[in-house]
Design an enzyme around this catalytic site. Structure first.
Site, mmCIF file in Angstrom:
data_model
loop_
_atom_site.group_PDB
_atom_site.id
_atom_site.type_symbol
_atom_site.label_atom_id
_atom_site.label_comp_id
_atom_site.label_asym_id
_atom_site.label_seq_id
_atom_site.Cartn_x
_atom_site.Cartn_y
_atom_site.Cartn_z
ATOM 1 N N GLU A 1 -16.696 22.336 24.987
ATOM 2 C CA GLU A 1 -16.269 20.635 24.590
ATOM 3 C C GLU A 1 -15.226 20.350 25.612
ATOM 4 O O GLU A 1 -15.170 19.085 25.919
ATOM 5 C CB GLU A 1 -15.474 20.905 23.280
ATOM 6 N N HIS B 1 -11.803 25.985 7.500
ATOM 7 C CA HIS B 1 -10.842 25.586 7.095
ATOM 8 C C HIS B 1 -10.331 25.814 5.767
ATOM 9 O O HIS B 1 -10.525 25.280 4.522
ATOM 10 C CB HIS B 1 -10.892 23.803 6.902
ATOM 11 N N GLU C 1 -7.430 25.579 4.437
ATOM 12 C CA GLU C 1 -6.544 24.833 3.760
ATOM 13 C C GLU C 1 -7.297 23.794 2.803
ATOM 14 O O GLU C 1 -6.431 23.213 1.888
ATOM 15 C CB GLU C 1 -6.020 23.751 4.863
ATOM 16 N N CYS D 1 -9.966 26.617 13.142
ATOM 17 C CA CYS D 1 -11.140 25.923 13.730
ATOM 18 C C CYS D 1 -10.681 25.561 15.180
ATOM 19 O O CYS D 1 -11.054 26.575 15.764
ATOM 20 C CB CYS D 1 -11.291 24.455 13.108
ATOM 21 N N LEU D 2 -10.343 24.472 15.578
ATOM 22 C CA LEU D 2 -9.984 24.382 17.015
ATOM 23 C C LEU D 2 -8.886 25.328 17.609
ATOM 24 O O LEU D 2 -8.806 25.972 18.451
ATOM 25 C CB LEU D 2 -9.493 22.904 17.574
ATOM 26 N N GLY D 3 -8.082 25.763 16.517
ATOM 27 C CA GLY D 3 -7.163 26.555 16.751
ATOM 28 C C GLY D 3 -7.737 28.230 17.085
ATOM 29 O O GLY D 3 -7.183 28.841 17.904
ATOM 30 N N ASP E 1 -6.416 -8.525 -1.530
ATOM 31 C CA ASP E 1 -7.162 -8.424 -0.224
ATOM 32 C C ASP E 1 -8.721 -8.905 -0.566
ATOM 33 O O ASP E 1 -9.336 -8.659 -1.108
ATOM 34 C CB ASP E 1 -7.444 -6.808 0.164
ATOM 35 N N LYS F 1 -1.084 5.680 -5.525
ATOM 36 C CA LYS F 1 -2.064 5.512 -6.589
ATOM 37 C C LYS F 1 -2.820 6.842 -6.852
ATOM 38 O O LYS F 1 -3.216 7.218 -7.859
ATOM 39 C CB LYS F 1 -3.135 4.385 -6.141
ATOM 40 N N SER G 1 0.737 -1.259 -0.030
ATOM 41 C CA SER G 1 -0.061 0.143 -0.069
ATOM 42 C C SER G 1 1.089 1.233 -0.172
ATOM 43 O O SER G 1 2.113 1.142 -0.081
ATOM 44 C CB SER G 1 -0.926 0.148 1.247
ATOM 45 N N THR H 1 5.967 -7.739 -8.817
ATOM 46 C CA THR H 1 5.087 -7.127 -9.983
ATOM 47 C C THR H 1 4.376 -8.219 -10.603
ATOM 48 O O THR H 1 3.078 -8.368 -10.984
ATOM 49 C CB THR H 1 5.701 -6.191 -10.898
HETATM 50 N N1 GLN Z 1 -13.501 20.492 18.224
HETATM 51 C C1 GLN Z 1 -14.066 21.460 17.695
HETATM 52 C C2 GLN Z 1 -15.342 21.329 17.171
HETATM 53 O O1 GLN Z 1 -16.174 20.572 17.226
HETATM 54 C C3 GLN Z 1 -13.227 21.982 16.416
HETATM 55 C C4 GLN Z 1 -13.272 20.979 15.241
HETATM 56 C C5 GLN Z 1 -12.190 21.298 14.437
HETATM 57 O O2 GLN Z 1 -11.041 21.816 14.606
HETATM 58 N N2 GLN Z 1 -12.318 20.750 13.118
HETATM 59 O O3 GLN Z 1 -16.118 22.736 16.991
#
Ligand code: GLN
Length: 540
Positions: free
Chosen positions: A414, A516, A518, A390-392, A157, A26, A22, A200
């Site tokens: 949370e 996000h 990214e 996000c969590l950041g 597999d 691919k 793996s 192969t």
């Molecule tokens: N845990 C956080 C939430 O659910 C942030 C989620 C995340 O960073 N994608 O809101």
């Protein structure tokens, strides 16, 4: 991101399988072929079939399967879809990633509805038919000219058997409109200084036993393969010698399309699928990016603070987004993955020393959270360019609440249900949800940017669309306190008012977003937030 402009030809299907081992790439080979065909003017997409029983990877721990990639339409998908979008610059959707779990769920739901009219429901034909329907949807529903379907796992597999059987049948039904590419490994034995083709041969044999004759073989290897070796493989595996292509290790995955072009992989596919040759691929902008990538020697040092740093695939899209932005800013990204659990008040200065910019990563749960908060505090107090994702972003809010507003014990609910200051709280819409899979706030939502803010300056427009994956949100009850103290909401959802971006305008570059960015950075279209962040990091 662009969308498919409409079909001009009958859809062709390329099935990509893998053997021997793996992780041979691919996804990258599929994306590279797709890129070359796209550059000739075809509408191409890539689909991933994953042979596991989870309905989608949304419930998987990143340690199991790397990052969970989110599409615009809110599907939680395999990280390979991120590669597909980064290469092709077109949006993927729910239909681009299908798991065994989803196939079975659909079949069982139909069975419960009585749709099979009293028949015995079986793997063949019911499961295989459902797989075939999902593959053909890319042509019938989405009208792509060429669909490249990558089958996860390796040939032989147990789990991937129904997928292999389904594509075997499809080849029979589609004739010249379908073809197979098989990717294998040619290992190098250091002791005897030899490249070995036997694995192969065995792998192709396994495929043939399942009724599939590959049209093209892509041989992954650490060393160049001789003409002789390729001819030998061709002879043993019933493949044309020119259809035995090598994929040697390269320093960047983005070089692979060019390597494939040199070996005419696109021409071979076009010929086999009886498609018009069209123009030579126009790879000018791609090569421009590669030139920059090769020529940028000066570094920009970015710290990515997260808790899955042992497995960089958990942050694949962030790493790529930083690379894209650094490259376009003529820098090599020196990305330091910093374990949030390893940070404490005593070592923070030493651990974050010398960074030009700090990103605090997305994530879930309590582990490593205090380290993330310390990293934000360090960035804010030392005015180091900071991007919270996000969590950041949520931890940036908690940090500000605790250390600037002096809300003692402030937290996200949370992490602490009983916090006296739930500055990040469960979204109203999430309160009655008990199922974990596919129930977060997912996919692209509009965000309205406030004029005069850094976010507005960066995007250069008022309405943007960004992708989400979270349950918790900024608690607007505290917004007045935050804004008075200097942290402002610069982006909000125009319909619900949810706060999507917070920033501190008095600092050089401090932006934290609930979404996000990214996920939507691509090779030809780096994301504006990452571009601006890297610029600020370079400027210092
Ligand atoms: N845990 C956080 C939430 O659910 C942030 C989620 C995340 O960073 N994608 O809101």
């Amino acid at each position: 991101m662009e969308t498919n402009k409409g079909q001009t030809i009958e859809t062709r299907y390329v099935f990509v399988t893998g053997g021997v081992a793996s992780s041979l790439g691919k996804g990258i080979i599929s994306a590279s072929l797709a890129k070359l065909l796209q550059s000739r003017g075809y509408n191409v997409t890539i689909q991933k079939l994953d042979p596991y029983l989870n309905i989608d990877p949304g419930t998987l721990n990143p340690y199991e399967h790397g990052e969970c990639y989110v599409t615009e339409d809110g599907a939680e998908t395999d990280l390979d879809l991120g590669h597909y979008e980064r290469f092709l610059n077109i949006a993927t959707s729910q239909d681009n990633n299908v798991t065994t779990g989803r196939i079975y769920k659909n079949v069982i739901t139909k069975e419960r509805k009585g749709d099979y009219l009293g028949k015995t429901v079986q793997i063949v034909p019911h499961i295989t038919d459902e797989i075939k329907r999902n593959i053909l949807l890319m042509g019938t529903r989405h009208k792509f000219d060429v669909v490249i379907t990558e089958i996860g796992g390796t040939v032989g597999d147990i789990e991937s058997l129904p997928f292999i059987e389904a594509v075997r049948q499809l080849k029979w039904e589609l004739g010249y409109k379908a073809m197979f590419i098989h990717l294998t490994l040619v290992p190098y034995l250091q002791a005897s200084k030899e490249l070995k083709t036997k694995p192969t041969q065995h792998s192709v044999k396994a495929l043939q036993e399942e009724g599939i004759q590959p049209d093209v073989l892509v041989l992954r290897s650490e060393h160049d393969l001789s003409e002789e070796l390729r001819t030998k493989v061709a002879r043993f595996c019933n493949v044309e010698p020119q259809a035995v292509v090598q994929s040697v290790d390269v320093s960047s995955i983005y070089e692979v399309p060019i390597l494939m072009q040199k070996q005419h992989l696109d021409e071979i596919a076009i010929r086999k699928l009886q498609l018009p040759m069209k123009n030579e691929p126009d790879m000018t902008s791609w090569i421009h990016f590669l030139d920059k990538l090769k020529n940028s020697t000066k570094k920009v040092k970015i710290g990515l603070v997260g808790k899955y740093v042992e497995l960089p695939d958990a942050y694949k899209s962030i790493i790529e987004a930083v690379n894209h932005a650094a490259t376009y800013n003529d820098r090599k990204a020196d990305l330091q993955l910093i374990h949030s659990e390893s940070l404490n008040a005593e070592n923070i200065a030493e651990k974050l020393n010398g960074l030009n910019g700090i990103i605090v990563a997305p994530g879930f749960g309590q582990r490593g959270i205090e380290g993330k908060i310390l990293a934000v505090q360090y960035a804010r107090e030392h005015d180091i360019p900071f991007l919270g994702i996000c969590l950041g972003m949520q931890m940036a809010v908690v940090e500000f609440a605790r250390n600037v507003l002096h809300f003692e014990g402030a937290n996200s609910s949370e992490m602490d249900h009983a916090t006296p200051y739930p500055v990040i709280d469960l979204m109203e819409s999430q309160k009655n949800i008990t199922n974990k899979g596919g129930t977060m706030r997912l996919g692209a939502y509009e965000c309205k940017l406030k004029k005069g803010t850094k976010a507005y300056e960066i995007y250069g427009k008022e309405i943007v669309r960004e992708r989400h994956r979270h349950r918790y949100e900024y608690n607007s009850k505290y917004l007045e306190d935050f804004e008075k103290a200097g942290m402002i909401a610069s982006g909000t959802n125009p319909e619900t008012g949810l706060v999507e971006i917070m920033e501190i305008p008095t600092l050089k570059w401090y932006v934290a977003c609930q979404f996000h960015p990214e996920y939507s950075s691509t090779v030809l279209k780096p994301h504006p937030l990452f571009m601006s962040f890297i610029k600020a990091a370079i400027k210092g």
